[in-house]
Write an enzyme that holds these catalytic residues in place. Sequence first.
Site, PDB file in Angstrom:
ATOM      1  N   ASP A   1      27.826   0.143  45.889  1.00  0.00           N
ATOM      2  CA  ASP A   1      29.286   0.193  45.838  1.00  0.00           C
ATOM      3  C   ASP A   1      29.792   1.622  46.005  1.00  0.00           C
ATOM      4  O   ASP A   1      28.998   2.567  46.096  1.00  0.00           O
ATOM      5  CB  ASP A   1      29.807  -0.418  44.523  1.00  0.00           C
TER       6      ASP A   1
ATOM      7  N   ASN B   1      31.652  -5.367  29.896  1.00  0.00           N
ATOM      8  CA  ASN B   1      32.313  -6.676  30.003  1.00  0.00           C
ATOM      9  C   ASN B   1      31.492  -7.651  30.845  1.00  0.00           C
ATOM     10  O   ASN B   1      31.990  -8.680  31.276  1.00  0.00           O
ATOM     11  CB  ASN B   1      33.717  -6.511  30.606  1.00  0.00           C
TER      12      ASN B   1
ATOM     13  N   HIS C   1      30.249  -6.995  33.853  1.00  0.00           N
ATOM     14  CA  HIS C   1      30.381  -6.862  35.316  1.00  0.00           C
ATOM     15  C   HIS C   1      29.076  -6.388  35.956  1.00  0.00           C
ATOM     16  O   HIS C   1      28.235  -5.748  35.318  1.00  0.00           O
ATOM     17  CB  HIS C   1      31.567  -5.962  35.715  1.00  0.00           C
TER      18      HIS C   1
ATOM     19  N   GLU D   1      34.009  -8.069  38.623  1.00  0.00           N
ATOM     20  CA  GLU D   1      34.561  -8.126  37.274  1.00  0.00           C
ATOM     21  C   GLU D   1      34.715  -9.582  36.823  1.00  0.00           C
ATOM     22  O   GLU D   1      34.617 -10.496  37.650  1.00  0.00           O
ATOM     23  CB  GLU D   1      35.939  -7.434  37.264  1.00  0.00           C
TER      24      GLU D   1
END
Length: 252
Positions: free
Chosen positions: A70, A137, A139, A144
């Site tokens: 990414d 979280n 991800h 996400e």
Amino acid sequence: MIKKMKTIFVRNYEEMSEKGYEIIKDVIETKEQPVISMTTGGSPRGLFTLLVEGVNNGLDISNTVMMNLDEYIGPKNAVYTVNTFMYENFYNKINTQPKEIFLINGEADNKEEEINRYKEVLNAYPRDVQVLGLGTNGHIGANEPGTPFDSTIFLAEHDDSTIESTMREYNIERDEAPTEMITLGFTEILEAEKVILLVSGKRKSEAVKNLLEGEVSTDCPATALRDKDNVIVIIDEEAASLLDEKTKNRGK
Ligand code: F6R
């Protein structure tokens, strides 16, 4: 037989980095043209240190193709970019360079075109290894919570907790922190022959519990990896601290 990811429980960050390094080293030494896609952030720093040591002591990467998962949207040389991380932690530290280096351009004016350019790279170079870190979280990359499990490379918006993690990791203020990223989707991530998820530290313990013991759901994106037998999760004691004993025993 039920397909399931493999879990490796280790003591600490150092052992996690060593296990990850062993797997990558083996791929580099055995494949004719190894293709390794890395991630950045706190989780792989130790692995990069070992890779630098390895390369500078004779691990031959002259046929290896390197790329990344990414890239943040922002100026290429900002402290937080994948580009900056890769040069500071790897490419500027090794005494021989890989055969090819591919990075997503996070400052491209036309994001659509950039995504299409990187799609071609992904098609030309099927990955032997994809290294991942885990968000607090849940991800994966910038997939996400709420991202469909069949996502393909896209421009993603960060959750607040992700923006806070970036601020913490790169010691920057909120108004300097990136809010978007171009990220591989689960589809390209899981195309890799081996997917290695590195998880260390107490702040990941809830995400680890959801990953291994919670419902498979887009609420915890990492659960997209649960029933994939090409996935290896390397988890240290602090990250595993909320797990039931029987979950930990399954990894032995
Ligand atoms: C970074 C990335 C993120 C991180 C994740 C964990 O390129 O893709 O998904 O892997 O946020 O970050 P660290 O390792 O810093 O805890």
